[in-house]
Motif scaffolding. Structure first.
Motif, short mmCIF file in Angstrom:
data_model
loop_
_atom_site.label_atom_id
_atom_site.label_comp_id
_atom_site.label_asym_id
_atom_site.label_seq_id
_atom_site.Cartn_x
_atom_site.Cartn_y
_atom_site.Cartn_z
N LEU A 49 -2.10 7.33 -12.57
CA LEU A 49 -2.09 8.16 -11.38
C LEU A 49 -2.38 7.30 -10.16
CD1 LEU A 49 -1.99 11.00 -10.08
CD2 LEU A 49 -4.46 11.16 -10.50
N VAL A 50 -1.56 7.48 -9.11
CA VAL A 50 -1.70 6.70 -7.89
C VAL A 50 -2.00 7.65 -6.74
CG1 VAL A 50 -0.53 5.17 -6.28
CG2 VAL A 50 -0.10 4.96 -8.74
N SER A 51 -3.08 7.42 -6.04
CA SER A 51 -3.45 8.24 -4.89
C SER A 51 -3.01 7.58 -3.60
CB SER A 51 -4.97 8.45 -4.86
OG SER A 51 -5.40 9.13 -6.01
N ASN A 52 -2.94 8.38 -2.54
CA ASN A 52 -2.61 7.89 -1.22
C ASN A 52 -3.60 6.77 -0.84
OD1 ASN A 52 -1.53 7.64 1.33
ND2 ASN A 52 -2.53 9.45 2.15
N GLY A 53 -3.08 5.65 -0.36
CA GLY A 53 -3.93 4.52 0.03
C GLY A 53 -4.10 3.47 -1.05
N TYR A 54 -3.70 3.79 -2.29
CA TYR A 54 -3.78 2.79 -3.35
C TYR A 54 -2.80 1.65 -3.07
CZ TYR A 54 -6.73 5.17 -6.82
OH TYR A 54 -7.77 5.73 -7.50
N GLN B 83 0.82 -1.20 0.00
CA GLN B 83 0.00 0.00 0.00
C GLN B 83 0.86 1.26 0.00
OE1 GLN B 83 -2.85 0.32 3.23
NE2 GLN B 83 -4.31 1.27 1.85
N PHE B 84 0.49 2.21 -0.86
CA PHE B 84 1.17 3.51 -0.96
C PHE B 84 0.64 4.41 0.13
CE2 PHE B 84 1.20 7.78 -3.21
CZ PHE B 84 2.55 8.03 -2.96
N ASP B 85 1.57 4.98 0.93
CA ASP B 85 1.13 5.84 2.04
C ASP B 85 1.26 7.33 1.76
OD1 ASP B 85 3.84 6.45 2.34
OD2 ASP B 85 4.07 5.37 4.23
N GLY B 86 1.58 7.68 0.51
CA GLY B 86 1.64 9.08 0.13
C GLY B 86 2.98 9.76 0.35
N THR B 87 3.93 9.06 0.97
CA THR B 87 5.24 9.67 1.24
C THR B 87 6.21 9.43 0.09
OG1 THR B 87 6.14 7.70 2.33
CG2 THR B 87 4.94 9.28 3.73
N LYS B 88 7.23 10.28 0.02
CA LYS B 88 8.28 10.12 -1.00
C LYS B 88 9.00 8.80 -0.81
CE LYS B 88 12.30 12.29 -3.16
NZ LYS B 88 12.53 11.08 -3.88
N GLN B 89 9.25 8.43 0.45
CA GLN B 89 9.92 7.16 0.74
C GLN B 89 9.12 5.98 0.18
OE1 GLN B 89 10.59 6.39 4.91
NE2 GLN B 89 11.60 4.44 4.51
N SER B 90 7.81 5.99 0.41
CA SER B 90 6.95 4.93 -0.10
C SER B 90 6.95 4.95 -1.63
CB SER B 90 5.53 5.11 0.44
OG SER B 90 4.66 4.12 -0.06
N ALA B 91 6.87 6.15 -2.22
CA ALA B 91 6.87 6.28 -3.68
C ALA B 91 8.16 5.71 -4.27
CB ALA B 91 6.71 7.74 -4.08
N ASP B 92 9.29 6.04 -3.65
CA ASP B 92 10.58 5.52 -4.13
C ASP B 92 10.63 4.01 -4.04
OD1 ASP B 92 11.41 8.12 -4.64
OD2 ASP B 92 12.65 8.27 -2.83
N GLN B 93 10.15 3.48 -2.92
CA GLN B 93 10.16 2.03 -2.71
C GLN B 93 9.28 1.31 -3.73
OE1 GLN B 93 9.18 1.00 1.32
NE2 GLN B 93 9.10 -1.18 0.88
N ASP C 184 -7.99 1.33 -2.70
CA ASP C 184 -8.08 0.57 -1.46
C ASP C 184 -9.40 -0.18 -1.33
OD1 ASP C 184 -7.03 -0.19 1.16
OD2 ASP C 184 -8.55 1.15 1.98
N ASP C 185 -10.52 0.45 -1.61
CA ASP C 185 -11.82 -0.22 -1.44
C ASP C 185 -11.97 -1.39 -2.41
OD1 ASP C 185 -11.99 1.63 -3.57
OD2 ASP C 185 -14.16 1.82 -3.35
N VAL C 186 -11.50 -1.23 -3.62
CA VAL C 186 -11.56 -2.32 -4.62
C VAL C 186 -10.62 -3.45 -4.20
CG1 VAL C 186 -11.11 -2.93 -7.02
CG2 VAL C 186 -12.21 -0.75 -6.47
N PHE C 187 -9.42 -3.10 -3.74
CA PHE C 187 -8.44 -4.10 -3.31
C PHE C 187 -9.02 -4.97 -2.19
CE2 PHE C 187 -4.90 -5.66 -0.80
CZ PHE C 187 -4.06 -6.17 -1.76
N LYS C 188 -9.63 -4.34 -1.20
CA LYS C 188 -10.16 -5.08 -0.05
C LYS C 188 -11.33 -5.98 -0.43
CE LYS C 188 -8.43 -1.99 3.45
NZ LYS C 188 -8.68 -0.86 4.34
#
Length: 137
Positions: free
Chosen positions: A45-50, A15-25, A65-69
């Protein structure tokens, strides 16, 4: 006639948490103020929580997130000795019903049989969908 299908492939997702660190990872890149993922169909386009999913061929896609769950569930975590039973039974071309029958007949070690009996649904799901072996503590 309409047929109904289920997904059979196992994916990895984070899950993407919206941070640069998460984006880089996750291999996302910044463009015009948003984070994007390069997919087989182009940039997405990826939003926070995707969730960023990786398929069996290494392809990536983003899932809200809702579709994933609603679509995915984690693989069950089972003990190593129970995983051994699944691996050996499938290698011998035994069926799930036979394994449950053998469990109730007491053919496995007591600890394995007890685990299978008390976690029958988890065992069946692991047999059908795959599993993760629990880590030693």
């Amino acid at each position: 006639m309409i047929k109904v299908y289920r997904k059979t492939a196992t994916i990895k997702a984070e899950q993407f948490d919206g941070t640069k660190q998460s984006a880089d990872q996750l291999g996302l890149f910044k463009y015009r103020g948003g984070w994007y993922l390069e997919t087989l169909e182009g940039s997405m386009l990826v939003s926070n929580g995707y969730w960023i999913a990786t398929g069996v061929n290494g392809e990536h896609w983003a899932i809200a997130d809702d579709v994933f769950k609603k679509t995915y569930a984690e693989l069950p975590v089972i003990p190593e000795n129970v995983a051994y039973i699944i691996k050996q039974a499938k290698k011998g071309d035994y069926k799930l019903g036979w394994v449950f029958n053998a469990t109730y007949l007491g053919l496995w070690r007591v600890s394995v049989g007890n685990w299978i009996r008390t976690h029958a649904d988890v065992f069946a799901r692991a047999w059908l969908d795959g599993y993760v072996v629990e880590e030693d503590e």
